[in-house]
Design an enzyme around this catalytic site. Sequence first.
Site, mmCIF file in Angstrom:
data_model
loop_
_atom_site.group_PDB
_atom_site.id
_atom_site.type_symbol
_atom_site.label_atom_id
_atom_site.label_comp_id
_atom_site.label_asym_id
_atom_site.label_seq_id
_atom_site.Cartn_x
_atom_site.Cartn_y
_atom_site.Cartn_z
ATOM 1 N N HIS A 143 6.403 -10.298 1.888
ATOM 2 C CA HIS A 143 5.295 -9.497 1.471
ATOM 3 C C HIS A 143 5.504 -7.777 1.440
ATOM 4 O O HIS A 143 4.672 -7.358 0.869
ATOM 5 C CB HIS A 143 4.281 -9.772 2.684
ATOM 6 C CG HIS A 143 3.625 -11.201 2.639
ATOM 7 N ND1 HIS A 143 3.458 -11.763 2.030
ATOM 8 C CD2 HIS A 143 3.691 -11.975 3.982
ATOM 9 C CE1 HIS A 143 2.713 -13.111 2.218
ATOM 10 N NE2 HIS A 143 3.210 -13.074 3.563
ATOM 11 N N ASP A 183 7.864 -20.128 1.591
ATOM 12 C CA ASP A 183 7.044 -19.635 2.828
ATOM 13 C C ASP A 183 5.650 -20.412 2.389
ATOM 14 O O ASP A 183 5.403 -20.282 1.189
ATOM 15 C CB ASP A 183 7.212 -18.454 2.900
ATOM 16 C CG ASP A 183 6.299 -17.866 4.028
ATOM 17 O OD1 ASP A 183 6.756 -17.688 5.038
ATOM 18 O OD2 ASP A 183 4.994 -17.523 3.744
ATOM 19 N N HIS A 185 3.228 -18.634 2.282
ATOM 20 C CA HIS A 185 2.425 -17.605 1.637
ATOM 21 C C HIS A 185 2.937 -17.022 0.265
ATOM 22 O O HIS A 185 4.003 -17.215 0.319
ATOM 23 C CB HIS A 185 2.365 -16.498 2.641
ATOM 24 C CG HIS A 185 1.548 -16.806 3.801
ATOM 25 N ND1 HIS A 185 2.381 -17.204 5.175
ATOM 26 C CD2 HIS A 185 0.337 -16.884 4.266
ATOM 27 C CE1 HIS A 185 1.460 -17.176 6.021
ATOM 28 N NE2 HIS A 185 0.131 -17.016 5.593
ATOM 29 N N ASP A 276 6.248 -21.926 7.504
ATOM 30 C CA ASP A 276 4.967 -21.896 8.101
ATOM 31 C C ASP A 276 4.295 -22.934 7.262
ATOM 32 O O ASP A 276 2.974 -23.200 7.259
ATOM 33 C CB ASP A 276 4.268 -20.661 7.879
ATOM 34 C CG ASP A 276 4.761 -19.649 6.851
ATOM 35 O OD1 ASP A 276 5.180 -20.237 5.819
ATOM 36 O OD2 ASP A 276 4.449 -18.551 6.815
HETATM 37 N N1 Q9C Z 1 -7.246 -12.392 7.837
HETATM 38 C C1 Q9C Z 1 4.494 -14.527 6.730
HETATM 39 O O1 Q9C Z 1 4.424 -15.558 7.035
HETATM 40 N N2 Q9C Z 1 -2.465 -13.230 8.312
HETATM 41 N N3 Q9C Z 1 3.382 -13.531 6.753
HETATM 42 C C2 Q9C Z 1 -3.375 -12.011 8.299
HETATM 43 C C3 Q9C Z 1 -5.848 -11.756 7.908
HETATM 44 C C4 Q9C Z 1 -1.325 -12.500 7.936
HETATM 45 C C5 Q9C Z 1 2.059 -14.039 6.967
HETATM 46 C C6 Q9C Z 1 -4.804 -12.641 8.222
HETATM 47 C C7 Q9C Z 1 -0.258 -13.788 7.635
HETATM 48 C C8 Q9C Z 1 0.993 -13.004 7.199
HETATM 49 C C9 Q9C Z 1 5.880 -13.560 6.381
HETATM 50 ZN ZN ZN Z 2 4.224 -16.934 5.606
#
Ligand code: Q9C
Ligand code: ZN
Length: 691
Positions: A143, A183, A185, A276
């Site tokens: 990210h 991943d 995301h 994940d």
């Molecule tokens: N509403 C990785 O898996 N979530 N990052 C925030 C806010 C963040 C995931 C939720 C998720 C980040 C590397």
């Molecule tokens: Zn992730």
Amino acid sequence: MAAPEDPHRRRVGLLYDERMCRHATPDGEIHPENPDRIRAIWQKLESEGIPLRCVVLSAKEAEDKYIASVHTARHIKLIKNISSKKFNSQRLRIASEFNSIYFNKGSSEASYLAAGSVMEVSEKVAKGDLDSAIAIVRPPGHHAESDEAMGFCLFNNVAIAANFLLNERPELGIRKILIVDWDVHHGNGTQNMFYNDPRVLFFSVHRFDFGMFYPASGDGSYCMIGEGPGAGYNINVPWEQGQCGDADYVAVWDHVLLPVAESYDPDIILISAGFDAAVDDPLGGCCITPYGYSLMLKKLMGFAQGKIVMALEGGYNLKSIADSVLACAKVLLEEKPLVGSIKAQPLESTWRVIQEVRHELKTFWPALSVELPQKVLVSNWRPCSVELNLSSSSESIVENDGGASVTICATNFVEIIEPLSKLNIDEDNHGKAITLDHIATDKSPVVLSEECPNAQALMPDKNVDGCTRWRSVLSKTEVWYGSYGSNMWKPGFLCYIKGGKVEGMNEPCPGSQDKSSPKGVIWKTVPHQLFFARSLTRTWGKGGVAFLHPESNKNDKAYMCMYRITLEQFNDVLLQENSLHQENGKSQGAGAPLLDLSDIGVVAENKSLPLEALKAGWYSNILYLGEEDNLPILTMTCSCSEIDQFRSGELPVSGPSNDYMNTLVRGLVEGKQITREEAIAYINDAAMREL
Ligand code: Q9C
Ligand code: ZN
């Protein structure tokens, strides 16, 4: 103990370093991205004797000069210094300025080690000292943007390593790198870093949920295919929902990733290996098993002479990530043939997504232009006996940035029922509406409407959805919908078809009942004045929105992006456009179409058609703008009497908000109509002109 030397054994690098555990929340707050993640993986591998069979490496800090190839000096300085004493009192505040980030005394060192480790193993694999490698690192990286930490990521480890191989080690012969980001995301940071670089083919498969899943921007859309020399070298596979598992991923591998990898022929593969999307992950809501991961990995080993580097990204269920990494390590070591089986069929939406991606990219990758066999497309929706996995999905509500109201139940309902709603009843049942009970219990075969042309005539007035027959009729007529406002940006427009929201929208759209993608997109200019009026919309917030003057004028020129959709979909778009603003709370319902087949003739004749049913709406006036491919070009705008009211000040006139403006510019630029500067000038000019 050193591994016994065997020339046929594969040399697998394994990197782990306890120092990366020192990055943690400042006051021991519970956080999914915590040091136990990599400890759990390491312990599992040790308990299975894996390190004994690998080349174990320890971490090395990355040098600033290499990090600087992807991050700004300002960002490097921040990460370098954030753990020093002088930041003790400011660390919390600084972290809070980022999205989903924490810092402590160990963050700087861990970040440098994570980046350096991925570089180190990548170099060894590129050289041939190792066949493949796994870097068990944290913090994760995909990210992280060039000037911004986000999503638990500080430095973009994989991007740094890719750049290092391409720019700093040319003698290793790495000219083309495939990055596979599995991943759950979207790997926004990595995408952006190589967006116009054909030397890196970035492939990401991720939950998108129509732009509602983290990082919740349009960047993860399948429309984002790269630009300039990088066009075609960015591939996104955006899931519409959670619940995806082995079958869905393998389908994407077989029908998108592998055909592309085959023709790209990478020199090395770097995997942004988040776990994940694993079954039982608290954030992902998907269900890949360790066997699924091992298959995905195995299928990649046929490329780049097996040169594969896995770098850990996300993954938050300790047991799931440990079991998954173990399964992958065994594949890299070429233990024995894989054993396991895939339990489910791909979701119906998976085929839709795969088709969209293939369609978007087929001009770049001819292997994608072959139509998928029809059998695959109709027979593979999950049967009704699908298990509703509420426990693992419930967390995903937390991840749905925009939609507290989106429930898992609703998703399942749509997923299971919708394919059935597209089916017609068979002749034995004619005259009876299909009810939910019927669907749940009746095992007798349901006949596709195509195979049963007479079913139409036999249909009762009301079908499954409780709406009249018009949908079925209008779904067979196509029109060009000409958009001149925010819908010129394709991901934005798709919200009206698929549902959901994109950047800048305040709330999600319900979408059309028929969610199939437009069958064509073309641009045009039309001799009408573009102007901005009204002052507030529910979708975009404060500011005016675009209208077209209903009367043409040869001195005016407005850009128009035309989507080839069905008349049924046009009706659904019309409905959404007209009920999304403040005053008109009541929904029109779908009892009758707003614009029927017979109206097409009328509007073609008169050039415009004010719709009585919509007179309280903002876009109540249908314009006919000619034909393309023998299909009418239609758009919607205000009525002529409203033009007078805008002129007199009886109705508000106001320029576009920044978000709205950005979306217009984005639409024009990504649609390759004009440059950013020209687009801004075009919009500003329209906003200034007198009506
Ligand atoms: N509403 C990785 O898996 N979530 N990052 C925030 C806010 C963040 C995931 C939720 C998720 C980040 C590397
Ligand atoms: Zn992730």
